[in-house]
Design a protein around this motif. Structure first.
Motif, short mmCIF file in Angstrom:
data_model
loop_
_atom_site.label_atom_id
_atom_site.label_comp_id
_atom_site.label_asym_id
_atom_site.label_seq_id
_atom_site.Cartn_x
_atom_site.Cartn_y
_atom_site.Cartn_z
N LEU A 1 -1.76 2.81 -6.44
CA LEU A 1 -1.03 2.42 -7.65
C LEU A 1 -1.93 2.73 -8.84
N VAL A 2 -1.41 3.47 -9.82
CA VAL A 2 -2.18 3.87 -11.00
C VAL A 2 -1.67 3.11 -12.22
N GLU B 1 -1.02 9.19 -1.67
CA GLU B 1 0.30 9.09 -2.26
C GLU B 1 0.25 8.10 -3.43
N VAL B 2 0.67 8.53 -4.60
CA VAL B 2 0.76 7.62 -5.75
C VAL B 2 2.12 6.93 -5.66
N VAL B 3 2.09 5.65 -5.32
CA VAL B 3 3.34 4.93 -5.07
C VAL B 3 3.98 4.37 -6.34
N GLY B 4 3.22 4.38 -7.44
CA GLY B 4 3.77 3.88 -8.69
C GLY B 4 2.77 4.00 -9.82
N THR B 5 3.26 3.89 -11.05
CA THR B 5 2.39 3.90 -12.22
C THR B 5 2.83 2.80 -13.17
N GLY B 6 1.88 2.27 -13.92
CA GLY B 6 2.16 1.23 -14.91
C GLY B 6 1.30 1.45 -16.13
N ASN C 1 0.26 -6.66 -17.05
CA ASN C 1 1.44 -7.35 -16.50
C ASN C 1 2.16 -6.47 -15.48
N GLU C 2 2.31 -5.18 -15.82
CA GLU C 2 2.94 -4.25 -14.88
C GLU C 2 2.09 -4.07 -13.64
N ALA C 3 0.76 -4.10 -13.82
CA ALA C 3 -0.14 -3.96 -12.67
C ALA C 3 0.12 -5.07 -11.65
N ILE C 4 0.22 -6.30 -12.13
CA ILE C 4 0.46 -7.44 -11.24
C ILE C 4 1.83 -7.32 -10.57
N GLU C 5 2.84 -7.01 -11.37
CA GLU C 5 4.21 -6.91 -10.85
C GLU C 5 4.31 -5.80 -9.80
N LYS D 1 4.98 -5.77 -5.66
CA LYS D 1 6.18 -5.06 -5.21
C LYS D 1 5.85 -3.93 -4.24
N LEU D 2 4.78 -3.20 -4.53
CA LEU D 2 4.48 -1.97 -3.79
C LEU D 2 3.40 -2.13 -2.72
N ASN D 3 2.58 -3.19 -2.85
CA ASN D 3 1.52 -3.45 -1.88
C ASN D 3 0.66 -2.20 -1.61
N PRO D 4 0.03 -1.65 -2.63
CA PRO D 4 -0.75 -0.42 -2.44
C PRO D 4 -2.05 -0.69 -1.68
N ASP D 5 -2.61 0.36 -1.13
CA ASP D 5 -3.93 0.24 -0.50
C ASP D 5 -5.00 0.04 -1.56
#
Length: 206
Positions: free
Chosen positions: A4-5, A27-32, A36-40, A44-48
């Motif tokens: 998660l980035v 794999e980049v599963v999401g970006t914020g 606040n977006e980092a926590i959310e 939600k995504l449970n990244p490594d």
């Protein structure tokens, strides 16, 4: 490896996603773009690994990391920032971040992520060199008041010098298994998470 980035510069997020996904095992599963977006997104995504900037509008990366690690002590957070401010470095160490690297050293990003994913802590040479002076405390401590034995103190001291379990075992004429067990006892006694926090503990109390 699912990453998660989070960075307040959207161009940086896009660039990092492009760079990282060239690797077959990332794999980049999401970006914020803020804490606040980092926590959310983390929940939600449970990244490594969460790869995150420090200075962001609203909730900072440090504040977000502290919240996340309080809820998930096994979380892996790697800070990627343009700033090597002493205050930020010591905060990142105390929070329990797995690494702190500088954006300008972009060639280190992928190797650092892979090292963190493998369970290592990653702090660039320019960061590591600052740690003793940042944590310098002229007052001497009686480590026995923490329940630390002489053998455990020897192991703590060598960990603080950056030595591996194998190197410590060779110096103290112990088996690697004994060093591992001793380290486990130290972590339990001091309620610490990892070797980095053991080093911080040592430098704060010498």
């Amino acid at each position: 490896m699912r990453v998660l980035v989070v960075d307040d510069d959207k161009l940086v997020c896009v660039s990092l996603k492009t760079i990282l996904e060239v690797e077959n095992d990332i794999e980049v599963v999401g970006t914020g773009c803020n804490g606040n977006e980092a926590i959310e997104l983390y929940h939600k995504l449970n990244p490594d690994i969460l790869l995150m900037d420090i200075r962001m509008d609203g909730l900072t990366g440090l504040e977000a990391a502290e919240t996340i690690l309080k809820e998930d002590s096994n979380g892996k957070i790697l800070f990627l920032t343009t700033f090597s401010d002493n205050e930020y470095i010591i905060s990142a160490l105390n929070i329990g971040a797995k690494g702190y690297i500088i954006k300008q050293n972009f060639e280190c990003i992928v190797p650092s992520l892979k090292a963190v994913n493998a369970g290592q802590n990653v702090f660039g040479d320019d960061i590591i060199s600052k740690i003793p002076s940042l944590l310098d405390n002229s007052s001497s401590a009686d480590f026995s008041k923490f329940g630390i034995t002489q053998k455990e103190l020897e192991v703590i001291t060598l960990i603080a010098e950056g030595l591996s379990n194998k190197e410590i075992a060779n110096i103290l004429f112990l088996s690697e298994g004994t060093v591992r067990n001793t380290l486990s006892n130290i972590l339990q006694k001091l309620n610490l998470r990892d070797r980095t926090q053991v080093a911080i503990f040592y430098y704060k109390n010498i």
